[in-house]
Design a protein around this motif. Structure first.
Motif, PDB file in Angstrom:
ATOM      1  N   PHE A  43      51.572  48.839  60.793  1.00  0.00           N
ATOM      2  CA  PHE A  43      51.416  49.659  61.998  1.00  0.00           C
ATOM      3  C   PHE A  43      52.136  49.027  63.180  1.00  0.00           C
ATOM      4  CE2 PHE A  43      49.159  49.264  65.991  1.00  0.00           C
ATOM      5  CZ  PHE A  43      49.439  50.510  66.541  1.00  0.00           C
ATOM      6  N   MET A  44      51.879  47.732  63.426  1.00  0.00           N
ATOM      7  CA  MET A  44      52.435  47.067  64.604  1.00  0.00           C
ATOM      8  C   MET A  44      53.960  47.073  64.579  1.00  0.00           C
ATOM      9  SD  MET A  44      49.732  43.893  64.876  1.00  0.00           S
ATOM     10  CE  MET A  44      50.438  43.165  66.347  1.00  0.00           C
ATOM     11  N   ALA A  45      54.528  46.760  63.429  1.00  0.00           N
ATOM     12  CA  ALA A  45      55.992  46.719  63.324  1.00  0.00           C
ATOM     13  C   ALA A  45      56.594  48.112  63.458  1.00  0.00           C
ATOM     14  CB  ALA A  45      56.399  46.088  61.996  1.00  0.00           C
ATOM     15  N   SER A  46      56.004  49.081  62.788  1.00  0.00           N
ATOM     16  CA  SER A  46      56.578  50.430  62.815  1.00  0.00           C
ATOM     17  C   SER A  46      56.438  51.069  64.197  1.00  0.00           C
ATOM     18  CB  SER A  46      55.933  51.318  61.739  1.00  0.00           C
ATOM     19  OG  SER A  46      54.529  51.365  61.879  1.00  0.00           O
ATOM     20  N   GLY A  50      59.606  52.254  66.712  1.00  0.00           N
ATOM     21  CA  GLY A  50      59.677  53.664  67.078  1.00  0.00           C
ATOM     22  C   GLY A  50      59.444  54.615  65.922  1.00  0.00           C
ATOM     23  N   GLU A  51      58.908  54.103  64.819  1.00  0.00           N
ATOM     24  CA  GLU A  51      58.662  54.921  63.624  1.00  0.00           C
ATOM     25  C   GLU A  51      57.193  55.357  63.638  1.00  0.00           C
ATOM     26  OE1 GLU A  51      60.054  52.636  60.271  1.00  0.00           O
ATOM     27  OE2 GLU A  51      62.034  52.333  61.181  1.00  0.00           O
ATOM     28  N   LEU A  52      56.886  56.334  64.478  1.00  0.00           N
ATOM     29  CA  LEU A  52      55.500  56.699  64.745  1.00  0.00           C
ATOM     30  C   LEU A  52      54.803  57.343  63.551  1.00  0.00           C
ATOM     31  CD1 LEU A  52      55.621  57.989  68.435  1.00  0.00           C
ATOM     32  CD2 LEU A  52      55.225  55.683  67.559  1.00  0.00           C
ATOM     33  N   ASP A  53      55.548  58.064  62.735  1.00  0.00           N
ATOM     34  CA  ASP A  53      54.932  58.675  61.549  1.00  0.00           C
ATOM     35  C   ASP A  53      54.417  57.594  60.600  1.00  0.00           C
ATOM     36  OD1 ASP A  53      55.451  61.205  62.489  1.00  0.00           O
ATOM     37  OD2 ASP A  53      57.220  61.523  61.234  1.00  0.00           O
ATOM     38  N   THR A  54      55.207  56.543  60.418  1.00  0.00           N
ATOM     39  CA  THR A  54      54.784  55.427  59.564  1.00  0.00           C
ATOM     40  C   THR A  54      53.590  54.715  60.191  1.00  0.00           C
ATOM     41  OG1 THR A  54      57.020  55.103  58.737  1.00  0.00           O
ATOM     42  CG2 THR A  54      55.510  53.260  58.485  1.00  0.00           C
ATOM     43  N   ALA A  55      53.638  54.516  61.497  1.00  0.00           N
ATOM     44  CA  ALA A  55      52.532  53.854  62.192  1.00  0.00           C
ATOM     45  C   ALA A  55      51.241  54.646  62.011  1.00  0.00           C
ATOM     46  CB  ALA A  55      52.855  53.703  63.677  1.00  0.00           C
ATOM     47  N   HIS A  56      51.321  55.959  62.179  1.00  0.00           N
ATOM     48  CA  HIS A  56      50.128  56.802  62.034  1.00  0.00           C
ATOM     49  C   HIS A  56      49.604  56.774  60.597  1.00  0.00           C
ATOM     50  CE1 HIS A  56      47.353  60.046  62.875  1.00  0.00           C
ATOM     51  NE2 HIS A  56      47.800  60.676  61.807  1.00  0.00           N
ATOM     52  N   LYS A  57      50.504  56.868  59.637  1.00  0.00           N
ATOM     53  CA  LYS A  57      50.095  56.867  58.228  1.00  0.00           C
ATOM     54  C   LYS A  57      49.316  55.607  57.886  1.00  0.00           C
ATOM     55  CE  LYS A  57      52.046  56.530  53.554  1.00  0.00           C
ATOM     56  NZ  LYS A  57      53.296  56.509  52.756  1.00  0.00           N
ATOM     57  N   HIS A  58      49.801  54.458  58.295  1.00  0.00           N
ATOM     58  CA  HIS A  58      49.152  53.202  57.896  1.00  0.00           C
ATOM     59  C   HIS A  58      47.908  52.915  58.714  1.00  0.00           C
ATOM     60  CE1 HIS A  58      51.862  51.834  54.741  1.00  0.00           C
ATOM     61  NE2 HIS A  58      52.762  52.565  55.390  1.00  0.00           N
ATOM     62  N   THR A  59      47.826  53.460  59.919  1.00  0.00           N
ATOM     63  CA  THR A  59      46.575  53.370  60.664  1.00  0.00           C
ATOM     64  C   THR A  59      45.488  54.159  59.944  1.00  0.00           C
ATOM     65  OG1 THR A  59      47.691  53.080  62.783  1.00  0.00           O
ATOM     66  CG2 THR A  59      45.452  53.923  62.852  1.00  0.00           C
ATOM     67  N   GLN A  60      45.829  55.351  59.480  1.00  0.00           N
ATOM     68  CA  GLN A  60      44.853  56.178  58.759  1.00  0.00           C
ATOM     69  C   GLN A  60      44.449  55.539  57.427  1.00  0.00           C
ATOM     70  OE1 GLN A  60      43.286  58.924  60.071  1.00  0.00           O
ATOM     71  NE2 GLN A  60      44.338  58.087  61.867  1.00  0.00           N
ATOM     72  N   LEU A  61      45.408  54.953  56.732  1.00  0.00           N
ATOM     73  CA  LEU A  61      45.079  54.260  55.478  1.00  0.00           C
ATOM     74  C   LEU A  61      44.139  53.094  55.741  1.00  0.00           C
ATOM     75  CD1 LEU A  61      48.610  54.206  53.759  1.00  0.00           C
ATOM     76  CD2 LEU A  61      46.567  55.436  52.945  1.00  0.00           C
ATOM     77  N   GLY A  62      44.428  52.330  56.801  1.00  0.00           N
ATOM     78  CA  GLY A  62      43.561  51.209  57.142  1.00  0.00           C
ATOM     79  C   GLY A  62      42.167  51.668  57.519  1.00  0.00           C
ATOM     80  N   LEU A  63      42.087  52.745  58.299  1.00  0.00           N
ATOM     81  CA  LEU A  63      40.789  53.261  58.732  1.00  0.00           C
ATOM     82  C   LEU A  63      39.963  53.749  57.546  1.00  0.00           C
ATOM     83  CD1 LEU A  63      39.079  53.781  61.234  1.00  0.00           C
ATOM     84  CD2 LEU A  63      40.169  56.018  61.446  1.00  0.00           C
TER      85      LEU A  63
END
Length: 243
Positions: A43-46, A50-63
């Motif tokens: 999440f932090m790296a993405s 500026g890769e917000l879709d990747t950031a959102h995906k991995h935040t949801q997976l983590g949650l």
């Protein structure tokens, strides 16, 4: 985690790749806590790339994994990630609501884990001046009492950004010095970059626009572009355009 170390070295693409590998490896062996931490690094790296879709995906997976594991303190960490995405997307009100939820959980599960980091981002997202000041004050109090080390890096970075947003140039320099002192025994490329960025932008704000300052801004712009730190670029480019 090696991917986390790469992140603090400003090697964002490598941190992202290593984080993805770590998440998959942890999933295969059933190491849920390790997988959550790997998703946080991704999440932090993405986000900064500026890769917000990747950031959102991995935040949801983590949650989802925190709920599966029943580890409430990791929920606060994932909510912090959600809030940072909301800020990146220009939704500060949503970020504030999410951060306040995260703080409730942080107070219940141990504020030293991620409480100061949440408060730093809350100061950045919050538009109400007294609320912002209170978030900064409480965040500093947590740091003084002692907490997990990532809080120092994250709080001071967001505190500088909040002060830049307010035009509080003395505040920027105050938090830049605090971050510098917290890493003086072992400096990090990431924190060094944001310390220099904060101080240089504060100089511009104070009306100091000599060749030395402009050249430093240009160097910071080039460094951010080389790293892929898209998050850090707009303020630098705006300052250069106005100089």
């Amino acid at each position: 985690m090696f991917s986390g170390a790469l992140h603090y070295r400003n090697d964002l693409r490598a941190a992202l790749d290593e984080g993805l590998l770590a998440a998959e490896s942890a999933r295969k062996v059933g190491h849920t806590r390790g997988e959550i931490q790997a998703h946080v690094v991704v999440f932090m790296a993405s986000l900064e790339l500026g890769e917000l879709d990747t950031a959102h995906k991995h935040t949801q997976l983590g949650l989802a994994l925190t709920q599966e594991l029943g580890a409430q303190r990791f929920v606060s960490r994932c909510l912090l990630s959600e809030a940072r995405i909301a800020l990146a997307e220009g939704r500060p009100a949503d970020a504030v609501r999410t951060l306040k939820r995260a703080m409730i959980i942080s107070r219940e599960t141990g504020i030293g884990y991620v409480g100061a980091a949440i408060l730093g981002t809350l100061a950045l997202a919050e538009k109400d001046a007294p609320e912002r000041a209170q978030a900064l004050k409480e965040g500093e109090e947590i740091l003084r009492r002692g907490c997990v080390s990532h809080n120092y890096f994250e709080f001071y970075q967001d505190a500088m950004e909040a002060c830049l947003d307010m035009g509080d140039w003395e505040g920027v320099n105050y938090y830049a010095l605090a971050l510098e002192q917290s890493t003086q025994k072992e400096s990090l490329p990431r924190t060094d970059f944001f310390i220099k960025r904060g101080r240089t932008l504060a100089s511009i704000g104070l009306g100091i626009r000599d060749d030395v300052v402009i050249q430093e801004l240009q160097r910071l712009r080039d460094e951010a572009q080389n790293i892929g730190l898209k998050y850090a670029l707009p303020a630098i480019e705006s300052a250069l355009s106005a100089a």
